[in-house]
Design an enzyme around this catalytic site. Structure first.
Site: not given
Length: 429
Positions: A82, A106, A118, A202, A363
């Protein structure tokens, strides 16, 4: 907030000299604490896959321009990878490798079943038309059709991208598989399977982390004060939600400067003003413009939320910070040189890897809803996200107490331990 505002999965601070080594420095400290064996260390250090593509795009002037794009999959032992896709002229492979690895930690620290990835394309989207960006996005998707997939690698928005680009990506990928595939990407428009609650995700995670930390420190939110540096999506939502919990927000800042009101800023008014003035607080009269914007970091408040850019807390100003608690809404707002000073002062820091992980959590919820074919209510999204953030904070806090280490390193210890243990159970190598 403006209806067009959306969250973007935060990415970590990127060191201009060597982003990969910058990310690895704290990784190394954590692995030493864990006593990680050399074999596992070497596996976790290197990305699983690096893909470089060249995308020919017909520009509006009829000429064909070739763009270079990347996708790095760091690890998939916990689940599909992800991570966002950024469109920026300064994108480079080491940067993308660093961001992919950071996404692994994370996701692990908040205990969601994802690995890290990424992507990026070297371009300047501010100089491109919507048609050019669409053709580039579709070309990139086609080039990555064997990398992307709901069970393999799931992109999301990042710098220079948003719901529009994710919609194009979903559409193009769906064509390649001959069926609508909403779960291949997150951060989509709501009408295409995006999740409720994503805009504030966030900032809300920052608020939940702050309240959890304040409880550990014996601080009462109703008598506490805070300063929020950065009044974009993350900072404004964090300020609004903290204010709703009783915290007095005495200072906020954006590119126009820092604003102070000792009696507390009316955050709803400040947000409305910003939205009515092209996203800026310039000219806001509900607070006094501070002479030096950097002084916000040194304000006499209980809680400091750096939610703007990287490296704002350094060895040069860390000695003068008065806050008892720092909650990192931005990515890498504290330089490594400041860490020892802050630790010596006894300031608790909820690190970015934990505090701003609310975005990737929601997400994940979007992906789950797409897989289920069932949309959750906003209340369900919020309740579950809050629980995940609270549980993650508690685990990191207990780890910091067990090893007598700062919360920042404890977050890495939790994440690396989870991934390493999974390898041992699965016999991954």
């Amino acid at each position: 907030m403006a209806a067009t505002t959306v969250y973007k999965e935060p990415a970590p601070r990127v060191d201009a000299e060597n982003p990969l080594e910058s990310m690895m420095s704290r990784f190394n400290v954590a692995t030493e604490i864990l006593g990680l064996d050399e074999e596992t260390y070497n596996v976790l250090k290197a990305p699983d896959k690096q893909v470089i593509v060249h995308i020919p795009v017909t520009m509006d002037n009829g000429k064909v321009r070739v763009f270079e794009g990347y996708r790095v999959v760091h690890n998939t032992i916990l689940g599909p990878s992800k991570g966002g896709i950024r469109y920026d002229k300064n994108v480079h492979l080491d940067e993308v490798k660093a961001l992919a690895a950071w996404m692994t930690w994370k996701c692990a620290v908040v205990d969601i079943p994802y690995g890290g990835a990424k992507g990026g394309i070297i371009c300047d989207p501010t100089t491109m038309s919507a048609g050019e960006i669409e053709r580039m996005t579709r070309g990139y998707t086609l080039a990555m059709k064997d990398v992307f997939g709901p069970d393999r690698d799931i992109p999301a928005p990042d710098m220079g991208t948003g719901p529009r680009e994710m919609a194009w990506l979903m559409d193009e990928f769906s064509k390649t598989v001959g069926a609508t595939s909403p779960a291949v990407v997150t951060g989509k428009p709501l009408v295409m399977g995006g999740s409720l609650g994503r805009t504030e995700a966030t900032g809300r995670g920052v608020m939940v982390s702050a309240l959890a930390a304040m409880k550990k420190l014996g601080m009462d939110p109703k008598t506490a004060s805070a300063a929020v540096q950065g009044f974009g999506n993350v900072g404004s939502w964090a300020a609004k939600l903290l204010c709703e919990q009783g915290v007095k927000i005495k200072a906020v800042s954006d590119v126009s400067g820092a604003y102070w009101n000792d009696k507390g800023i009316n955050i709803d008014e400040a947000i409305a003003y910003k939205n009515a003035h092209k996203g800026r607080l310039d000219g806001y009269t509900g607070a006094t413009l501070m002479e030096n914007a950097d002084d916000l970091l040194l304000a006499d408040v209980d809680v400091l939320v750096p939610a703007a850019v990287e490296d704002v807390i350094t060895e040069h100003n860390a000695h003068d910070i008065k806050a008892r608690l720092i909650v990192e809404g931005a990515n890498g707002p504290t330089s490594a040189s400041a860490d020892p000073i802050i630790n010596e002062k006894g300031i608790m820091v909820v690190p970015d890897i934990l505090a701003n992980s609310g975005g990737v959590t929601v997400s994940y919820f979007e992906w789950v809803q797409n897989r289920q074919g069932f949309k959750w209510t906003e209340e369900m999204v919020t309740e579950r996200a809050d629980r995940i953030m609270s549980d993650a904070f508690e685990k990191v806090y207990q780890t910091s107490q067990k090893y007598k280490i700062p919360m920042r390193i404890a977050a890495y210890v939790v994440a690396i331990d989870k991934v390493a243990q999974t390898y041992k159970y699965r016999g991954g190598f």
